[in-house]
Design a protein around this motif. Structure first.
Motif, PDB file in Angstrom:
ATOM      1  N   GLN A  35       0.702  -1.280   0.251  1.00  0.00           N
ATOM      2  CA  GLN A  35      -0.329  -0.096  -0.420  1.00  0.00           C
ATOM      3  C   GLN A  35       1.291   1.586   0.150  1.00  0.00           C
ATOM      4  N   PRO A  36       0.034   2.387  -1.082  1.00  0.00           N
ATOM      5  CA  PRO A  36       1.569   3.447  -0.651  1.00  0.00           C
ATOM      6  C   PRO A  36       1.611   3.888   0.605  1.00  0.00           C
ATOM      7  N   ASP A  37       1.476   3.457   2.179  1.00  0.00           N
ATOM      8  CA  ASP A  37       1.804   3.947   3.413  1.00  0.00           C
ATOM      9  C   ASP A  37       2.242   2.791   3.607  1.00  0.00           C
ATOM     10  N   MET A  38       3.514   2.188   4.283  1.00  0.00           N
ATOM     11  CA  MET A  38       4.235   1.397   4.746  1.00  0.00           C
ATOM     12  C   MET A  38       5.226   1.576   5.235  1.00  0.00           C
ATOM     13  N   HIS A  39       5.147   2.641   6.520  1.00  0.00           N
ATOM     14  CA  HIS A  39       6.202   3.218   6.839  1.00  0.00           C
ATOM     15  C   HIS A  39       5.951   1.952   8.314  1.00  0.00           C
ATOM     16  N   GLY A  40       7.447   1.899   8.453  1.00  0.00           N
ATOM     17  CA  GLY A  40       7.606   1.192   9.737  1.00  0.00           C
ATOM     18  C   GLY A  40       7.274  -1.246   9.263  1.00  0.00           C
ATOM     19  N   ALA A  54       6.690   4.271  -6.597  1.00  0.00           N
ATOM     20  CA  ALA A  54       6.920   6.068  -6.845  1.00  0.00           C
ATOM     21  C   ALA A  54       6.400   6.575  -5.606  1.00  0.00           C
ATOM     22  N   GLY A  55       7.069   7.072  -5.012  1.00  0.00           N
ATOM     23  CA  GLY A  55       5.778   8.276  -3.865  1.00  0.00           C
ATOM     24  C   GLY A  55       5.529   6.893  -2.298  1.00  0.00           C
ATOM     25  N   PHE A  56       6.116   6.578  -2.882  1.00  0.00           N
ATOM     26  CA  PHE A  56       5.592   5.064  -1.606  1.00  0.00           C
ATOM     27  C   PHE A  56       6.564   5.563  -0.209  1.00  0.00           C
ATOM     28  N   ASP A  57       5.258   6.140   1.034  1.00  0.00           N
ATOM     29  CA  ASP A  57       5.872   6.125   2.131  1.00  0.00           C
ATOM     30  C   ASP A  57       7.020   4.972   2.874  1.00  0.00           C
ATOM     31  N   LEU A  58       7.565   4.699   2.472  1.00  0.00           N
ATOM     32  CA  LEU A  58       8.618   2.577   2.941  1.00  0.00           C
ATOM     33  C   LEU A  58       9.495   3.816   4.429  1.00  0.00           C
ATOM     34  N   ASP A  72      10.577   1.094  -9.579  1.00  0.00           N
ATOM     35  CA  ASP A  72      10.856   2.691  -9.842  1.00  0.00           C
ATOM     36  C   ASP A  72      10.224   2.698  -8.433  1.00  0.00           C
ATOM     37  N   LEU A  73      11.033   3.696  -7.846  1.00  0.00           N
ATOM     38  CA  LEU A  73      11.191   4.358  -6.290  1.00  0.00           C
ATOM     39  C   LEU A  73      11.348   5.759  -6.571  1.00  0.00           C
ATOM     40  N   ARG A  74      11.564   5.694  -7.495  1.00  0.00           N
ATOM     41  CA  ARG A  74      11.351   7.927  -7.585  1.00  0.00           C
ATOM     42  C   ARG A  74      10.731   8.562  -6.739  1.00  0.00           C
ATOM     43  N   GLY A  75      10.580   9.260  -5.703  1.00  0.00           N
ATOM     44  CA  GLY A  75      10.534  10.223  -5.008  1.00  0.00           C
ATOM     45  C   GLY A  75       9.742   9.437  -3.981  1.00  0.00           C
ATOM     46  N   THR A  76      10.393   7.777  -3.495  1.00  0.00           N
ATOM     47  CA  THR A  76       9.712   7.077  -2.145  1.00  0.00           C
ATOM     48  C   THR A  76      10.701   7.683  -1.563  1.00  0.00           C
ATOM     49  N   ASP A  77       9.736   7.742  -0.353  1.00  0.00           N
ATOM     50  CA  ASP A  77      10.211   7.811   1.379  1.00  0.00           C
ATOM     51  C   ASP A  77      10.828   6.884   2.119  1.00  0.00           C
ATOM     52  N   LEU A  78      12.370   6.794   1.983  1.00  0.00           N
ATOM     53  CA  LEU A  78      12.678   5.629   2.586  1.00  0.00           C
ATOM     54  C   LEU A  78      13.950   6.207   3.681  1.00  0.00           C
ATOM     55  N   GLN A  79      13.699   7.427   4.276  1.00  0.00           N
ATOM     56  CA  GLN A  79      14.065   7.727   4.882  1.00  0.00           C
ATOM     57  C   GLN A  79      13.764   6.842   6.614  1.00  0.00           C
ATOM     58  N   GLY A  80      15.364   6.514   6.841  1.00  0.00           N
ATOM     59  CA  GLY A  80      15.091   6.038   8.414  1.00  0.00           C
ATOM     60  C   GLY A  80      15.054   4.499   7.679  1.00  0.00           C
ATOM     61  N   ALA A  81      14.705   3.835   6.949  1.00  0.00           N
ATOM     62  CA  ALA A  81      15.005   2.178   6.305  1.00  0.00           C
ATOM     63  C   ALA A  81      16.081   1.581   6.434  1.00  0.00           C
ATOM     64  N   ASP A  95      14.882  11.451  -6.843  1.00  0.00           N
ATOM     65  CA  ASP A  95      14.106  11.920  -6.398  1.00  0.00           C
ATOM     66  C   ASP A  95      13.808  11.796  -4.815  1.00  0.00           C
ATOM     67  N   ALA A  96      14.114  10.539  -4.495  1.00  0.00           N
ATOM     68  CA  ALA A  96      13.722   9.173  -3.459  1.00  0.00           C
ATOM     69  C   ALA A  96      14.504   9.906  -2.281  1.00  0.00           C
TER      70      ALA A  96
END
Length: 158
Positions: A35-40, A54-58, A72-81, A95-96
């Protein structure tokens, strides 16, 4: 040859053969739950073949040992992954957000990182194409909060 044999021979002669490789099949199964929000989330050792993320929150996601092949992980949030031991072949990270991510021992050949935010990312012992490594060094800053390794040092910047 009986009628069934004739029918089978005709089907094989006129019908194209379709096959799906095992990695493609496994990738399709693993993508069903994304899903677009897969945080944590824990996505260790998942396979992503030609996946559009692209654009997912990982952010904060455990992706240790994951495989991204032509994804394609363009613009994906991988902060702290945690992307330790990841294999990302021919994947797009343009742009990730990789701030604070751990990519130790990653195999990142033919992957692209133009515009990716890498402050505090740890690329220790990662394998990158030389032009990508040089481009990342031009904007490498910060220290990884988990490993304590400076991004410039992890990229072996000169």
């Amino acid at each position: 040859m009986g009628a069934l044999g004739v029918l089978l021979a005709w089907c094989l002669a006129v019908s194209p053969a379709w096959a799906i490789t095992a990695p493609e099949l496994r990738s399709q199964r693993s993508l069903q739950d994304l899903q677009p929000d897969m945080h944590g989330r824990n996505l260790q050792q998942q396979e992503f073949l030609k996946a559009s993320l692209a654009g997912f929150d990982l952010s904060g996601t455990d992706l240790r040992g994951a495989v991204f092949n032509s994804s394609d992980l363009r613009g994906t949030d991988l902060q702290g992954a945690n992307l330790e031991d990841v294999v990302a072949f021919a994947s797009h990270f343009e742009d990730a957000d990789l701030r604070g991510a751990v990519l130790r021992n990653g195999m990142l050949m033919q992957s692209h990182f133009k515009g990716a935010r890498i402050d505090g990312a740890d690329f220790s012992d990662a394998v990158l194409d030389l032009p990508e490594q040089k481009a990342l060094c031009q904007r490498a800053t910060g220290t990884n909060p988990v490993s304590g390794v400076a991004t410039r040092d992890s990229l072996a910047c000169r």
